[in-house]
Scaffold this motif. Structure first.
Motif, PDB file in Angstrom:
ATOM      1  N   ALA A 289       0.809  -1.221   0.000  1.00  0.00           N
ATOM      2  CA  ALA A 289       0.000   0.000   0.000  1.00  0.00           C
ATOM      3  C   ALA A 289       0.840   1.268   0.000  1.00  0.00           C
ATOM      4  N   ARG A 290       2.125   1.160   0.267  1.00  0.00           N
ATOM      5  CA  ARG A 290       2.976   2.359   0.280  1.00  0.00           C
ATOM      6  C   ARG A 290       3.095   2.936  -1.132  1.00  0.00           C
ATOM      7  N   ARG A 291       3.212   4.256  -1.200  1.00  0.00           N
ATOM      8  CA  ARG A 291       3.316   4.899  -2.507  1.00  0.00           C
ATOM      9  C   ARG A 291       4.480   5.891  -2.595  1.00  0.00           C
ATOM     10  N   ARG A 292       5.124   6.202  -1.495  1.00  0.00           N
ATOM     11  CA  ARG A 292       6.180   7.219  -1.523  1.00  0.00           C
ATOM     12  C   ARG A 292       7.492   6.634  -2.066  1.00  0.00           C
ATOM     13  N   VAL A 293       8.114   7.397  -2.977  1.00  0.00           N
ATOM     14  CA  VAL A 293       9.435   7.084  -3.529  1.00  0.00           C
ATOM     15  C   VAL A 293      10.283   8.339  -3.354  1.00  0.00           C
TER      16      VAL A 293
ATOM     17  N   ALA B 138       9.179   9.427   7.812  1.00  0.00           N
ATOM     18  CA  ALA B 138       8.061   9.269   8.756  1.00  0.00           C
ATOM     19  C   ALA B 138       6.816   8.807   8.012  1.00  0.00           C
ATOM     20  N   VAL B 139       6.742   9.123   6.726  1.00  0.00           N
ATOM     21  CA  VAL B 139       5.668   8.609   5.865  1.00  0.00           C
ATOM     22  C   VAL B 139       6.160   7.289   5.273  1.00  0.00           C
ATOM     23  N   PRO B 140       5.382   6.208   5.354  1.00  0.00           N
ATOM     24  CA  PRO B 140       5.818   4.920   4.815  1.00  0.00           C
ATOM     25  C   PRO B 140       6.306   5.048   3.372  1.00  0.00           C
ATOM     26  N   THR B 141       7.478   4.491   3.097  1.00  0.00           N
ATOM     27  CA  THR B 141       8.169   4.707   1.834  1.00  0.00           C
ATOM     28  C   THR B 141       8.596   3.379   1.226  1.00  0.00           C
ATOM     29  N   LEU B 142       8.441   3.272  -0.090  1.00  0.00           N
ATOM     30  CA  LEU B 142       8.826   2.060  -0.796  1.00  0.00           C
ATOM     31  C   LEU B 142      10.331   1.995  -1.030  1.00  0.00           C
ATOM     32  N   LEU B 143      10.897   3.072  -1.535  1.00  0.00           N
ATOM     33  CA  LEU B 143      12.299   3.057  -1.967  1.00  0.00           C
ATOM     34  C   LEU B 143      12.907   4.428  -1.791  1.00  0.00           C
ATOM     35  N   VAL B 144      14.187   4.446  -1.432  1.00  0.00           N
ATOM     36  CA  VAL B 144      14.980   5.670  -1.349  1.00  0.00           C
ATOM     37  C   VAL B 144      16.182   5.512  -2.276  1.00  0.00           C
ATOM     38  N   SER B 145      16.463   6.530  -3.089  1.00  0.00           N
ATOM     39  CA  SER B 145      17.623   6.502  -3.987  1.00  0.00           C
ATOM     40  C   SER B 145      18.557   7.654  -3.628  1.00  0.00           C
ATOM     41  N   ILE B 146      19.788   7.316  -3.223  1.00  0.00           N
ATOM     42  CA  ILE B 146      20.788   8.313  -2.830  1.00  0.00           C
ATOM     43  C   ILE B 146      22.104   7.946  -3.501  1.00  0.00           C
ATOM     44  N   MET B 147      22.625   8.820  -4.351  1.00  0.00           N
ATOM     45  CA  MET B 147      23.876   8.519  -5.039  1.00  0.00           C
ATOM     46  C   MET B 147      25.055   8.566  -4.058  1.00  0.00           C
ATOM     47  N   ALA B 148      26.063   7.747  -4.327  1.00  0.00           N
ATOM     48  CA  ALA B 148      27.240   7.730  -3.462  1.00  0.00           C
ATOM     49  C   ALA B 148      28.088   8.979  -3.674  1.00  0.00           C
TER      50      ALA B 148
END
Length: 408
Positions: free
Chosen positions: A96-100, A145-155
Protein backbone atom coordinates in the motif's frame (compact mmCIF):
# COMPACT_ATOMS: atom_id res chain seq x y z
CA UNK A 1 50.61 31.17 -26.16
CA UNK A 2 49.85 27.43 -25.87
CA UNK A 3 51.16 24.33 -27.60
CA UNK A 4 47.72 23.68 -29.12
CA UNK A 5 47.19 20.19 -27.65
CA UNK A 6 43.82 19.46 -26.13
CA UNK A 7 44.04 18.83 -22.39
CA UNK A 8 41.28 16.57 -21.09
CA UNK A 9 40.06 17.31 -17.55
CA UNK A 10 36.47 16.07 -17.85
CA UNK A 11 36.99 12.58 -16.44
CA UNK A 12 33.61 12.61 -14.67
CA UNK A 13 31.84 12.89 -18.02
CA UNK A 14 33.69 9.86 -19.39
CA UNK A 15 37.07 8.19 -19.34
CA UNK A 16 39.21 6.81 -22.17
CA UNK A 17 39.43 3.05 -22.37
CA UNK A 18 42.54 1.78 -20.66
CA UNK A 19 44.81 0.19 -23.33
CA UNK A 20 44.66 -3.09 -21.42
CA UNK A 21 40.85 -2.94 -21.65
CA UNK A 22 40.99 -2.41 -25.42
CA UNK A 23 43.44 -5.30 -25.80
CA UNK A 24 41.16 -7.59 -23.79
CA UNK A 25 38.13 -6.68 -25.90
CA UNK A 26 39.59 -6.97 -29.40
CA UNK A 27 39.47 -10.79 -29.90
CA UNK A 28 35.79 -10.86 -28.99
CA UNK A 29 34.73 -8.68 -31.94
CA UNK A 30 35.87 -10.87 -34.83
CA UNK A 31 37.64 -14.00 -33.57
CA UNK A 32 35.62 -15.31 -30.60
CA UNK A 33 32.39 -13.76 -31.86
CA UNK A 34 29.87 -16.35 -30.67
CA UNK A 35 26.54 -15.53 -29.13
CA UNK A 36 26.88 -16.18 -25.39
CA UNK A 37 23.36 -17.61 -25.35
CA UNK A 38 24.22 -20.26 -27.98
CA UNK A 39 25.21 -22.99 -25.56
CA UNK A 40 25.18 -25.78 -28.18
CA UNK A 41 28.63 -25.00 -29.61
CA UNK A 42 32.11 -24.04 -28.46
CA UNK A 43 32.08 -20.41 -29.63
CA UNK A 44 28.87 -19.73 -27.75
CA UNK A 45 30.09 -21.42 -24.59
CA UNK A 46 33.39 -19.53 -24.78
CA UNK A 47 31.53 -16.21 -24.99
CA UNK A 48 29.31 -17.23 -22.08
CA UNK A 49 32.30 -18.09 -19.92
CA UNK A 50 33.94 -14.73 -20.73
CA UNK A 51 30.79 -12.91 -19.71
CA UNK A 52 30.58 -14.81 -16.44
CA UNK A 53 34.19 -13.97 -15.66
CA UNK A 54 33.36 -10.30 -16.29
CA UNK A 55 30.35 -10.60 -14.01
CA UNK A 56 32.63 -11.88 -11.24
CA UNK A 57 35.03 -8.95 -11.76
CA UNK A 58 32.22 -6.39 -11.48
CA UNK A 59 30.94 -8.12 -8.38
CA UNK A 60 34.40 -8.11 -6.82
CA UNK A 61 34.74 -4.34 -7.35
CA UNK A 62 31.40 -3.75 -5.61
CA UNK A 63 31.82 -6.36 -2.87
CA UNK A 64 28.97 -8.40 -4.33
CA UNK A 65 28.45 -11.99 -5.41
CA UNK A 66 28.60 -12.54 -9.17
CA UNK A 67 25.02 -13.83 -9.06
CA UNK A 68 23.90 -10.40 -7.84
CA UNK A 69 25.15 -8.61 -10.98
CA UNK A 70 22.81 -7.92 -13.91
CA UNK A 71 24.31 -6.46 -17.10
CA UNK A 72 22.61 -3.58 -18.94
CA UNK A 73 23.43 -0.91 -21.53
CA UNK A 74 24.62 1.57 -18.91
CA UNK A 75 23.79 3.35 -15.67
CA UNK A 76 20.80 5.22 -17.09
CA UNK A 77 19.06 1.95 -17.87
CA UNK A 78 20.17 0.52 -14.52
CA UNK A 79 18.67 3.42 -12.59
CA UNK A 80 15.39 3.06 -14.45
CA UNK A 81 15.24 -0.70 -13.82
CA UNK A 82 16.18 -0.36 -10.15
CA UNK A 83 13.73 2.39 -9.26
CA UNK A 84 10.76 1.60 -11.48
CA UNK A 85 11.24 -2.15 -11.31
CA UNK A 86 11.39 -2.28 -7.54
CA UNK A 87 8.38 -0.12 -6.77
CA UNK A 88 6.24 -1.65 -9.52
CA UNK A 89 6.95 -5.14 -8.20
CA UNK A 90 6.03 -4.15 -4.65
CA UNK A 91 2.85 -2.41 -5.81
CA UNK A 92 1.85 -5.44 -7.88
CA UNK A 93 2.16 -7.57 -4.74
CA UNK A 94 -0.34 -5.33 -2.97
CA UNK A 95 2.03 -3.06 -1.02
CA UNK A 96 0.00 0.00 0.00
CA UNK A 97 2.98 2.36 0.28
CA UNK A 98 3.32 4.90 -2.51
CA UNK A 99 6.18 7.22 -1.52
CA UNK A 100 9.43 7.08 -3.53
CA UNK A 101 12.18 9.38 -2.23
CA UNK A 102 15.35 10.77 -3.75
CA UNK A 103 17.65 13.81 -3.50
CA UNK A 104 17.61 17.08 -5.46
CA UNK A 105 21.21 16.68 -6.65
CA UNK A 106 20.79 13.20 -8.15
CA UNK A 107 21.60 12.44 -11.77
CA UNK A 108 18.73 13.35 -14.08
CA UNK A 109 17.95 9.73 -14.91
CA UNK A 110 17.24 9.11 -11.23
CA UNK A 111 15.18 12.28 -10.78
CA UNK A 112 13.16 11.61 -13.93
CA UNK A 113 12.63 7.94 -13.04
CA UNK A 114 11.19 8.96 -9.68
CA UNK A 115 9.07 11.74 -11.18
CA UNK A 116 7.75 9.45 -13.94
CA UNK A 117 6.19 7.22 -11.28
CA UNK A 118 3.75 9.98 -10.34
CA UNK A 119 1.76 9.08 -13.46
CA UNK A 120 1.27 5.60 -11.98
CA UNK A 121 -0.08 6.89 -8.68
CA UNK A 122 3.15 6.93 -6.71
CA UNK A 123 4.25 9.87 -4.55
CA UNK A 124 7.65 11.24 -5.64
CA UNK A 125 9.56 13.14 -2.95
CA UNK A 126 12.77 15.07 -3.74
CA UNK A 127 14.77 16.04 -0.66
CA UNK A 128 16.91 19.20 -0.38
CA UNK A 129 20.62 19.16 0.41
CA UNK A 130 22.73 21.35 2.66
CA UNK A 131 24.97 24.07 1.16
CA UNK A 132 27.87 21.59 1.15
CA UNK A 133 25.87 19.33 -1.18
CA UNK A 134 25.22 16.55 1.36
CA UNK A 135 21.91 15.16 2.54
CA UNK A 136 21.30 15.81 6.23
CA UNK A 137 20.27 12.63 8.09
CA UNK A 138 17.56 14.57 9.93
CA UNK A 139 16.00 15.59 6.61
CA UNK A 140 15.90 11.97 5.49
CA UNK A 141 14.50 10.76 8.81
CA UNK A 142 11.67 13.30 8.69
CA UNK A 143 10.76 12.31 5.12
CA UNK A 144 10.65 8.62 6.05
CA UNK A 145 8.06 9.27 8.76
CA UNK A 146 5.67 8.61 5.86
CA UNK A 147 5.82 4.92 4.82
CA UNK A 148 8.17 4.71 1.83
CA UNK A 149 8.83 2.06 -0.80
CA UNK A 150 12.30 3.06 -1.97
CA UNK A 151 14.98 5.67 -1.35
CA UNK A 152 17.62 6.50 -3.99
CA UNK A 153 20.79 8.31 -2.83
CA UNK A 154 23.88 8.52 -5.04
CA UNK A 155 27.24 7.73 -3.46
CA UNK A 156 29.13 10.52 -5.26
CA UNK A 157 27.72 13.46 -7.20
CA UNK A 158 28.49 13.66 -10.90
CA UNK A 159 29.01 17.44 -10.89
CA UNK A 160 30.48 18.35 -7.52
CA UNK A 161 32.12 15.05 -6.60
CA UNK A 162 30.56 15.36 -3.14
CA UNK A 163 30.18 12.10 -1.20
CA UNK A 164 27.02 11.47 0.80
CA UNK A 165 27.44 9.96 4.27
CA UNK A 166 25.96 6.60 3.35
CA UNK A 167 27.07 5.07 6.66
CA UNK A 168 24.76 7.50 8.48
CA UNK A 169 21.93 7.45 5.92
CA UNK A 170 21.55 3.71 5.27
CA UNK A 171 20.47 2.78 8.83
CA UNK A 172 17.72 5.40 8.66
CA UNK A 173 16.37 3.84 5.46
CA UNK A 174 16.64 0.35 6.89
CA UNK A 175 14.82 1.34 10.09
CA UNK A 176 11.99 2.75 7.98
CA UNK A 177 11.62 -0.51 6.07
CA UNK A 178 12.30 1.02 2.65
CA UNK A 179 14.58 -0.32 -0.07
CA UNK A 180 17.83 1.58 -0.57
CA UNK A 181 19.22 2.17 -4.06
CA UNK A 182 22.45 4.02 -4.78
CA UNK A 183 23.89 5.23 -8.07
CA UNK A 184 27.58 4.45 -7.51
CA UNK A 185 28.68 5.15 -11.09
CA UNK A 186 30.93 8.06 -10.10
CA UNK A 187 32.31 6.34 -7.01
CA UNK A 188 33.14 2.90 -8.41
CA UNK A 189 36.87 2.46 -8.89
CA UNK A 190 37.62 5.81 -7.23
CA UNK A 191 36.74 5.21 -3.58
CA UNK A 192 36.29 2.05 -1.56
CA UNK A 193 32.90 0.45 -2.14
CA UNK A 194 31.24 -2.50 -0.46
CA UNK A 195 27.54 -2.84 -1.16
CA UNK A 196 27.10 -5.19 1.79
CA UNK A 197 28.83 -2.91 4.27
CA UNK A 198 26.79 -0.02 2.83
CA UNK A 199 23.63 -2.13 3.33
CA UNK A 200 22.41 -1.44 -0.20
CA UNK A 201 19.56 -3.31 -1.84
CA UNK A 202 20.31 -2.03 -5.33
CA UNK A 203 23.27 -0.22 -6.92
CA UNK A 204 24.11 1.14 -10.37
CA UNK A 205 27.50 1.22 -12.09
CA UNK A 206 28.74 2.19 -15.57
CA UNK A 207 31.85 0.92 -17.38
CA UNK A 208 32.79 4.12 -19.16
CA UNK A 209 33.22 6.01 -15.88
CA UNK A 210 36.11 3.72 -14.87
CA UNK A 211 38.16 3.36 -18.09
CA UNK A 212 35.92 0.74 -19.66
CA UNK A 213 33.80 0.89 -22.84
CA UNK A 214 30.65 2.90 -23.35
CA UNK A 215 27.37 1.04 -23.76
CA UNK A 216 27.54 -1.33 -20.81
CA UNK A 217 26.63 -1.06 -17.15
CA UNK A 218 25.54 -3.27 -14.30
CA UNK A 219 22.89 -3.46 -11.61
CA UNK A 220 23.61 -4.97 -8.22
CA UNK A 221 20.49 -6.77 -6.92
CA UNK A 222 20.69 -8.04 -3.35
CA UNK A 223 20.05 -11.77 -2.98
CA UNK A 224 19.72 -12.11 0.81
CA UNK A 225 17.22 -10.89 1.65
CA UNK A 226 16.20 -11.11 -1.97
CA UNK A 227 15.11 -7.98 -3.82
CA UNK A 228 12.71 -8.56 -6.68
CA UNK A 229 12.12 -6.31 -9.68
CA UNK A 230 9.64 -6.03 -12.52
CA UNK A 231 11.54 -5.90 -15.85
CA UNK A 232 11.17 -2.78 -17.99
CA UNK A 233 10.67 -4.62 -21.28
CA UNK A 234 9.90 -8.06 -22.66
CA UNK A 235 12.24 -10.35 -24.53
CA UNK A 236 14.12 -13.60 -24.35
CA UNK A 237 14.45 -13.58 -20.59
CA UNK A 238 18.21 -13.10 -20.42
CA UNK A 239 19.84 -11.86 -17.20
CA UNK A 240 17.44 -13.90 -15.07
CA UNK A 241 14.49 -12.23 -16.76
CA UNK A 242 15.42 -8.76 -15.53
CA UNK A 243 17.06 -7.47 -18.70
CA UNK A 244 16.37 -9.29 -21.95
CA UNK A 245 18.70 -8.99 -24.93
CA UNK A 246 21.84 -10.61 -26.30
CA UNK A 247 24.80 -9.84 -24.07
CA UNK A 248 27.58 -7.87 -25.85
CA UNK A 249 30.57 -10.07 -25.03
CA UNK A 250 33.29 -7.57 -26.08
CA UNK A 251 31.80 -4.87 -23.85
CA UNK A 252 31.40 -7.25 -20.93
CA UNK A 253 35.02 -8.36 -21.24
CA UNK A 254 36.14 -4.74 -21.31
CA UNK A 255 33.96 -3.91 -18.30
CA UNK A 256 35.44 -6.81 -16.37
CA UNK A 257 39.00 -5.82 -17.27
CA UNK A 258 38.35 -2.23 -16.19
CA UNK A 259 37.02 -3.41 -12.83
CA UNK A 260 40.00 -5.71 -12.32
CA UNK A 261 42.44 -2.86 -13.05
CA UNK A 262 40.51 -0.49 -10.78
CA UNK A 263 40.80 -2.88 -7.84
CA UNK A 264 44.55 -3.06 -8.39
CA UNK A 265 45.35 0.64 -8.77
CA UNK A 266 42.57 2.44 -6.89
CA UNK A 267 44.39 3.33 -3.66
CA UNK A 268 47.56 4.65 -5.30
CA UNK A 269 45.59 6.33 -8.07
CA UNK A 270 43.38 8.16 -5.56
CA UNK A 271 46.43 9.41 -3.67
CA UNK A 272 48.09 10.68 -6.86
CA UNK A 273 44.93 12.33 -8.18
CA UNK A 274 44.21 14.08 -4.89
CA UNK A 275 47.75 15.49 -4.90
CA UNK A 276 47.36 16.74 -8.48
CA UNK A 277 43.98 18.28 -7.70
CA UNK A 278 45.12 19.99 -4.50
CA UNK A 279 48.24 21.42 -6.13
CA UNK A 280 46.15 22.74 -9.01
CA UNK A 281 43.71 24.34 -6.57
CA UNK A 282 46.56 26.14 -4.80
CA UNK A 283 47.78 27.60 -8.09
CA UNK A 284 44.26 28.68 -9.04
CA UNK A 285 43.73 30.38 -5.67
CA UNK A 286 46.96 32.30 -6.20
CA UNK A 287 46.16 33.22 -9.81
CA UNK A 288 42.45 34.01 -9.35
CA UNK A 289 41.87 35.49 -5.88
CA UNK A 290 38.33 34.90 -4.70
CA UNK A 291 37.86 31.57 -6.46
CA UNK A 292 35.67 29.17 -4.44
CA UNK A 293 35.16 25.40 -4.40
CA UNK A 294 31.49 24.40 -4.58
CA UNK A 295 30.56 21.62 -2.17
CA UNK A 296 32.32 19.89 0.68
CA UNK A 297 36.07 19.71 0.23
CA UNK A 298 36.42 17.20 3.06
CA UNK A 299 33.88 14.75 1.57
CA UNK A 300 34.70 14.63 -2.13
CA UNK A 301 36.04 12.33 -4.81
CA UNK A 302 39.85 12.59 -4.92
CA UNK A 303 39.94 13.76 -8.54
CA UNK A 304 37.17 16.35 -8.62
CA UNK A 305 36.89 20.12 -8.32
CA UNK A 306 33.87 22.32 -8.96
CA UNK A 307 35.17 25.89 -9.09
CA UNK A 308 33.28 29.17 -8.90
CA UNK A 309 34.92 32.28 -10.33
CA UNK A 310 34.38 35.58 -8.51
CA UNK A 311 33.33 37.78 -11.43
CA UNK A 312 33.21 35.95 -14.80
CA UNK A 313 30.89 33.37 -16.32
CA UNK A 314 32.30 29.88 -16.68
CA UNK A 315 31.17 29.68 -20.32
CA UNK A 316 33.16 32.83 -21.10
CA UNK A 317 36.24 31.35 -19.44
CA UNK A 318 35.83 28.11 -21.39
CA UNK A 319 35.47 30.11 -24.62
CA UNK A 320 38.89 31.67 -23.97
CA UNK A 321 40.46 28.26 -23.25
CA UNK A 322 39.57 26.15 -26.31
CA UNK A 323 42.43 23.73 -25.69
CA UNK A 324 41.05 22.80 -22.25
CA UNK A 325 38.33 20.13 -22.04
CA UNK A 326 36.21 21.01 -18.99
CA UNK A 327 32.48 21.53 -18.53
CA UNK A 328 29.93 23.59 -16.66
CA UNK A 329 27.94 20.60 -15.40
CA UNK A 330 27.00 17.03 -16.18
CA UNK A 331 27.58 15.80 -19.74
CA UNK A 332 23.85 15.25 -20.34
CA UNK A 333 23.11 18.87 -19.38
CA UNK A 334 26.10 20.75 -20.76
CA UNK A 335 24.25 21.92 -23.89
CA UNK A 336 21.53 23.58 -21.85
CA UNK A 337 21.80 27.35 -21.38
CA UNK A 338 20.51 27.17 -17.82
CA UNK A 339 22.39 27.08 -14.52
CA UNK A 340 23.30 23.73 -13.04
CA UNK A 341 20.33 22.34 -11.10
CA UNK A 342 22.81 20.61 -8.79
CA UNK A 343 24.41 23.90 -7.76
CA UNK A 344 21.11 25.77 -7.43
CA UNK A 345 19.84 22.90 -5.25
CA UNK A 346 22.82 23.62 -3.00
CA UNK A 347 21.56 27.18 -2.57
CA UNK A 348 23.67 28.99 -5.17
CA UNK A 349 22.04 31.87 -7.00
CA UNK A 350 21.68 31.39 -10.75
CA UNK A 351 24.46 33.88 -11.44
CA UNK A 352 26.79 32.07 -9.02
CA UNK A 353 26.05 28.73 -10.63
CA UNK A 354 26.76 30.26 -14.04
CA UNK A 355 30.25 31.19 -12.83
CA UNK A 356 31.07 27.57 -11.95
CA UNK A 357 32.83 24.85 -13.88
CA UNK A 358 33.62 21.19 -13.23
CA UNK A 359 36.94 19.53 -13.80
CA UNK A 360 38.41 16.19 -12.83
CA UNK A 361 41.86 14.71 -13.25
CA UNK A 362 42.30 11.11 -14.31
CA UNK A 363 44.57 8.14 -14.85
CA UNK A 364 46.47 9.83 -17.67
CA UNK A 365 46.80 13.31 -16.15
CA UNK A 366 50.33 14.41 -15.27
CA UNK A 367 51.73 17.10 -13.01
CA UNK A 368 52.86 18.97 -16.14
CA UNK A 369 49.28 18.81 -17.44
CA UNK A 370 48.01 20.45 -14.26
CA UNK A 371 50.65 23.19 -14.43
CA UNK A 372 49.56 23.88 -17.98
CA UNK A 373 45.87 23.75 -17.07
CA UNK A 374 46.32 26.29 -14.27
CA UNK A 375 48.18 28.66 -16.61
CA UNK A 376 45.50 28.28 -19.29
CA UNK A 377 42.63 28.91 -16.88
CA UNK A 378 44.26 31.92 -15.21
CA UNK A 379 44.94 33.42 -18.64
CA UNK A 380 41.38 32.63 -19.78
CA UNK A 381 39.90 34.35 -16.71
CA UNK A 382 41.97 37.47 -17.45
CA UNK A 383 40.93 37.38 -21.12
CA UNK A 384 37.26 36.92 -20.20
CA UNK A 385 37.45 39.88 -17.83
CA UNK A 386 39.01 42.10 -20.51
CA UNK A 387 36.37 41.04 -23.03
CA UNK A 388 33.61 41.79 -20.51
CA UNK A 389 35.05 45.21 -19.72
CA UNK A 390 35.34 45.95 -23.44
CA UNK A 391 31.74 44.94 -24.03
CA UNK A 392 30.60 47.09 -21.09
CA UNK A 393 32.57 50.07 -22.42
CA UNK A 394 31.06 49.66 -25.89
CA UNK A 395 27.58 49.39 -24.41
CA UNK A 396 28.15 52.55 -22.35
CA UNK A 397 29.42 54.39 -25.44
CA UNK A 398 26.37 53.27 -27.44
CA UNK A 399 24.05 54.44 -24.64
CA UNK A 400 25.75 57.84 -24.59
CA UNK A 401 25.46 58.16 -28.34
CA UNK A 402 21.78 57.26 -28.30
CA UNK A 403 21.14 59.80 -25.51
CA UNK A 404 22.89 62.50 -27.56
CA UNK A 405 20.78 61.67 -30.60
CA UNK A 406 17.60 61.97 -28.57
CA UNK A 407 18.61 65.49 -27.50
CA UNK A 408 19.09 66.72 -31.04
Amino acid sequence: MTDGRELYLDYQATTPCDPAVVAAMMPWFAESFGNPHSADHALGRRAWDAGEQARAEVGALLGADAREIVFTSGATEVNNIAIKGAVRHLAARGDARRRVTTVATEHKCVLESVRDLAAEGFDPVVLPVAPDGRLDPGTLRAALAVPTLLVSIMAANNETGVLHDMAALAPIVRAAGALLHSDVAQAAGKVALDVRAMDLDLASVSAHKLYGPKGVGALYVRRRPRVRLAPLFSGGGQERGLRSGTLPTPLLVGFGAACRIARTVRVEEARRMAALRDGFLERMEEGVPGIVVNGSMAHRLPANLNLRFPDVRALDVIAHAPELCVSTGSACSSAELVPSYVLTAMGLRAEDAARSLRLAVGRYTSAADMDRAAAILCRAVADARRAERGAAARAAHDDTARTAECRI
